[in-house]
Write an enzyme that holds these catalytic residues in place. Structure first.
Site, PDB file in Angstrom:
ATOM      1  N   ASP A 129       0.893  -1.171  -0.053  1.00 24.66           N
ATOM      2  CA  ASP A 129      -0.049  -0.079   0.056  1.00 24.66           C
ATOM      3  C   ASP A 129       0.915   1.290   0.082  1.00 24.66           C
ATOM      4  OD1 ASP A 129      -2.464  -1.209  -0.094  1.00 24.66           O
ATOM      5  OD2 ASP A 129      -2.580  -1.118   2.110  1.00 24.66           O
ATOM      6  N   ARG A 135      -0.857  -0.784  -8.703  1.00 30.01           N
ATOM      7  CA  ARG A 135      -2.279  -0.499  -8.347  1.00 30.01           C
ATOM      8  C   ARG A 135      -2.431   1.061  -8.547  1.00 30.01           C
ATOM      9  NH1 ARG A 135      -3.666  -2.869  -2.882  1.00 30.01           N
ATOM     10  NH2 ARG A 135      -3.819  -4.797  -4.059  1.00 30.01           N
TER      11      ARG A 135
HETATM   12  P1  FDA Z   1     -13.907   9.138  -5.923  1.00 29.27           P
HETATM   13  O1  FDA Z   1     -13.282   9.409  -4.644  1.00 29.27           O
HETATM   14  O2  FDA Z   1     -14.042  10.290  -7.205  1.00 29.27           O
HETATM   15  O3  FDA Z   1     -15.337   8.401  -6.026  1.00 29.27           O
HETATM   16  C1  FDA Z   1     -15.949   8.120  -7.193  1.00 29.27           C
HETATM   17  C2  FDA Z   1     -17.197   7.390  -6.598  1.00 29.27           C
HETATM   18  O4  FDA Z   1     -17.047   6.193  -6.064  1.00 29.27           O
HETATM   19  C3  FDA Z   1     -18.203   8.055  -5.448  1.00 29.27           C
HETATM   20  O5  FDA Z   1     -18.843   9.108  -6.341  1.00 29.27           O
HETATM   21  C4  FDA Z   1     -18.822   7.335  -4.738  1.00 29.27           C
HETATM   22  O6  FDA Z   1     -19.872   6.468  -5.828  1.00 29.27           O
HETATM   23  C5  FDA Z   1     -18.005   5.895  -4.756  1.00 29.27           C
HETATM   24  N1  FDA Z   1     -16.909   6.324  -3.244  1.00 29.27           N
HETATM   25  C6  FDA Z   1     -16.032   6.552  -3.280  1.00 29.27           C
HETATM   26  N2  FDA Z   1     -15.334   6.325  -2.173  1.00 29.27           N
HETATM   27  C7  FDA Z   1     -16.450   5.970  -1.455  1.00 29.27           C
HETATM   28  C8  FDA Z   1     -16.646   5.573  -0.223  1.00 29.27           C
HETATM   29  N3  FDA Z   1     -15.743   5.504   0.924  1.00 29.27           N
HETATM   30  N4  FDA Z   1     -17.987   5.033   0.328  1.00 29.27           N
HETATM   31  C9  FDA Z   1     -18.763   4.838  -0.396  1.00 29.27           C
HETATM   32  N5  FDA Z   1     -18.679   5.341  -1.859  1.00 29.27           N
HETATM   33  C10 FDA Z   1     -17.420   5.781  -2.291  1.00 29.27           C
HETATM   34  N6  FDA Z   1      -5.171   5.038  -1.199  1.00 29.27           N
HETATM   35  C11 FDA Z   1      -4.233   5.574  -0.792  1.00 29.27           C
HETATM   36  O7  FDA Z   1      -3.713   6.560  -0.675  1.00 29.27           O
HETATM   37  N7  FDA Z   1      -3.191   4.579  -0.656  1.00 29.27           N
HETATM   38  C12 FDA Z   1      -3.515   2.942  -0.765  1.00 29.27           C
HETATM   39  O8  FDA Z   1      -2.725   2.188  -0.996  1.00 29.27           O
HETATM   40  C13 FDA Z   1      -4.941   2.897  -1.543  1.00 29.27           C
HETATM   41  N8  FDA Z   1      -5.134   1.471  -1.568  1.00 29.27           N
HETATM   42  C14 FDA Z   1      -6.414   1.464  -2.240  1.00 29.27           C
HETATM   43  C15 FDA Z   1      -6.677  -0.003  -2.820  1.00 29.27           C
HETATM   44  C16 FDA Z   1      -8.009  -0.147  -3.567  1.00 29.27           C
HETATM   45  C17 FDA Z   1      -8.129  -1.409  -4.170  1.00 29.27           C
HETATM   46  C18 FDA Z   1      -8.829   0.953  -3.672  1.00 29.27           C
HETATM   47  C19 FDA Z   1     -10.017   0.677  -4.601  1.00 29.27           C
HETATM   48  C20 FDA Z   1      -8.433   2.035  -3.123  1.00 29.27           C
HETATM   49  C21 FDA Z   1      -7.378   2.281  -2.695  1.00 29.27           C
HETATM   50  N9  FDA Z   1      -7.105   3.570  -1.816  1.00 29.27           N
HETATM   51  C22 FDA Z   1      -5.560   3.875  -1.629  1.00 29.27           C
HETATM   52  C23 FDA Z   1      -8.098   4.696  -1.930  1.00 29.27           C
HETATM   53  C24 FDA Z   1      -8.202   5.674  -3.112  1.00 29.27           C
HETATM   54  O9  FDA Z   1      -6.991   6.496  -3.177  1.00 29.27           O
HETATM   55  C25 FDA Z   1      -9.275   6.613  -3.136  1.00 29.27           C
HETATM   56  O10 FDA Z   1      -9.240   7.297  -1.920  1.00 29.27           O
HETATM   57  C26 FDA Z   1     -10.741   6.011  -2.939  1.00 29.27           C
HETATM   58  O11 FDA Z   1     -10.550   4.638  -4.107  1.00 29.27           O
HETATM   59  C27 FDA Z   1     -11.842   6.785  -3.722  1.00 29.27           C
HETATM   60  O12 FDA Z   1     -11.415   7.308  -4.944  1.00 29.27           O
HETATM   61  P2  FDA Z   1     -12.392   6.732  -6.198  1.00 29.27           P
HETATM   62  O13 FDA Z   1     -11.143   6.345  -7.175  1.00 29.27           O
HETATM   63  O14 FDA Z   1     -12.904   5.894  -5.896  1.00 29.27           O
HETATM   64  O15 FDA Z   1     -13.057   8.047  -6.688  1.00 29.27           O
END
Ligand code: FDA
Length: 309
Positions: free
Chosen positions: A135, A185
């Site tokens: 991570d 990732r």
């Molecule tokens: P965005 O935040 O724009 O969200 C898009 C849509 O997704 C939202 O409109 C909502 O519908 C849904 N959504 C997003 N977050 C949600 C929540 N918490 N609850 C409910 N719905 C939600 N970060 C990091 O800094 N270091 C890391 O090592 C990791 N590792 C990691 C692994 C995996 C497999 C994932 C999917 C994510 C991470 N992250 C992470 C977290 C990542 O950086 C980020 O904060 C979240 O994935 C939210 O960003 P989105 O890309 O989903 O888009």
């Protein structure tokens, strides 16, 4: 503003003590976390694998300043990997590790302790026949994490790393990590970062995410599209198609409890869909970052609190 406050609270011991005791916390935590025990994590893994998902398990914990606790975390991963091997789940489930949970922040030799503990975990993963992904935490750890990843990849070439599109440096890091066999990732990034190192607005972060994906998809590695954002998922699929990538040369990833219906849709397209599944007692920091990402989660939490009190 709300995001900033929640992310600051995610690192405050005082807020941790208060939030952990609030009555509705546990119910909401269960939405994002498999449980506190190893057997609960294995049971949820088994259920999700049965539903066509791949899994990456995270033994919750971060920011330890205690060498014994760092060693205990490495031992917990060894037990987890032994359990995945024994149950036959290792073929579809890997593990994710935060280096700050295995010693990166120790005042003495933190980098070396984290490297040694991560190596133990990689050896257990190799024995189980699965992989490890590191991570990524806040930007002060990026160089150290990537150095440790490079060192481990000499012995464990399948080791994956997380890169965060909100950091200005990440497009260049994607180029560095897009060689043969490299597993990356790509996420947007979940920490509070200054404008000097990170894009601040959603559009800028999204544009960076797409640029980074283009680099990874054009490379020779295995890109992992870690996002719940429908636009990023759609664009990621299009870029993969333009690059002539088959379903087995990249994958989608989402966090446990977020957009499960979209996870199912992706499984049904024949693509690989991996769920990040945390478990363990140290859920506070992880939980607060999930609240910070989506105000609706916080509103749900506060409504539950008001109903109970
Ligand atoms: P965005 O935040 O724009 O969200 C898009 C849509 O997704 C939202 O409109 C909502 O519908 C849904 N959504 C997003 N977050 C949600 C929540 N918490 N609850 C409910 N719905 C939600 N970060 C990091 O800094 N270091 C890391 O090592 C990791 N590792 C990691 C692994 C995996 C497999 C994932 C999917 C994510 C991470 N992250 C992470 C977290 C990542 O950086 C980020 O904060 C979240 O994935 C939210 O960003 P989105 O890309 O989903 O888009």
């Amino acid at each position: 503003m709300l995001r900033t406050t929640l992310l600051a609270a995610s690192r405050s011991p005082r807020s941790r003590a208060i939030v952990q005791q609030l009555p509705p916390t546990r119910a909401l935590v269960q939405r994002f976390v498999a449980g506190e025990r190893l057997d609960e994590a294995v049971a949820v893994t088994d259920e999700l694998v049965g539903a066509g998902r791949r899994i990456t398990l995270d033994h919750l914990g971060e920011d330890t300043r205690d060498a014994a606790q760092a060693a205990d975390t490495a031992a917990a991963y060894e037990q987890l990997l032994a359990a995945l091997k024994e149950t036959g789940l290792a073929e579809r489930a890997e593990v994710s590790v935060k280096l700050s949970a295995v010693g990166q922040f120790l005042p003495q030799d933190g980098g070396k302790v984290a490297l040694d503990n991560a190596r133990r975990i990689c050896e257990a993963a190799a024995d189980a026949g699965t992989t490890v992904t590191l991570d990524m935490e806040d930007h002060t750890t990026t160089d150290s994490t990537l150095d440790i990843a490079r060192e481990l990849r000499a012995d464990f070439p399948w080791l994956g790393v997380v890169l965060q599109a909100y950091l200005r440096r990440t497009e260049a890091d994607c180029a560095d990590f897009s060689g043969p066999g490299s597993r990356v990732r790509l996420c947007k990034g979940a920490y509070q970062e200054p404008a000097s190192v990170a894009y601040q607005g959603k559009h800028e972060v999204d544009r960076s995410y797409v640029r980074c994906l283009k680099v990874l998809m054009a490379g020779e590695g295995y890109p992992m599209i870690a996002s719940h954002d429908p636009r990023m998922i759609r664009i990621g699929g299009q870029i993969a198609e333009w690059e002539g990538r088959k379903h087995d040369s990249f994958e989608y990833q989402m966090l446990y409890g977020i957009r499960p219906e979209e996870q199912q849709r992706i499984v049904e397209t024949g693509a690989t869909m991996r769920v990040y599944l945390p478990y363990g007692g140290e859920w506070y920091g992880y939980f607060m970052r999930r609240l910070a990402e989506r105000p609706a989660n916080l509103a749900f939490f506060l409504r539950a609190l008001a109903t109970r009190s």
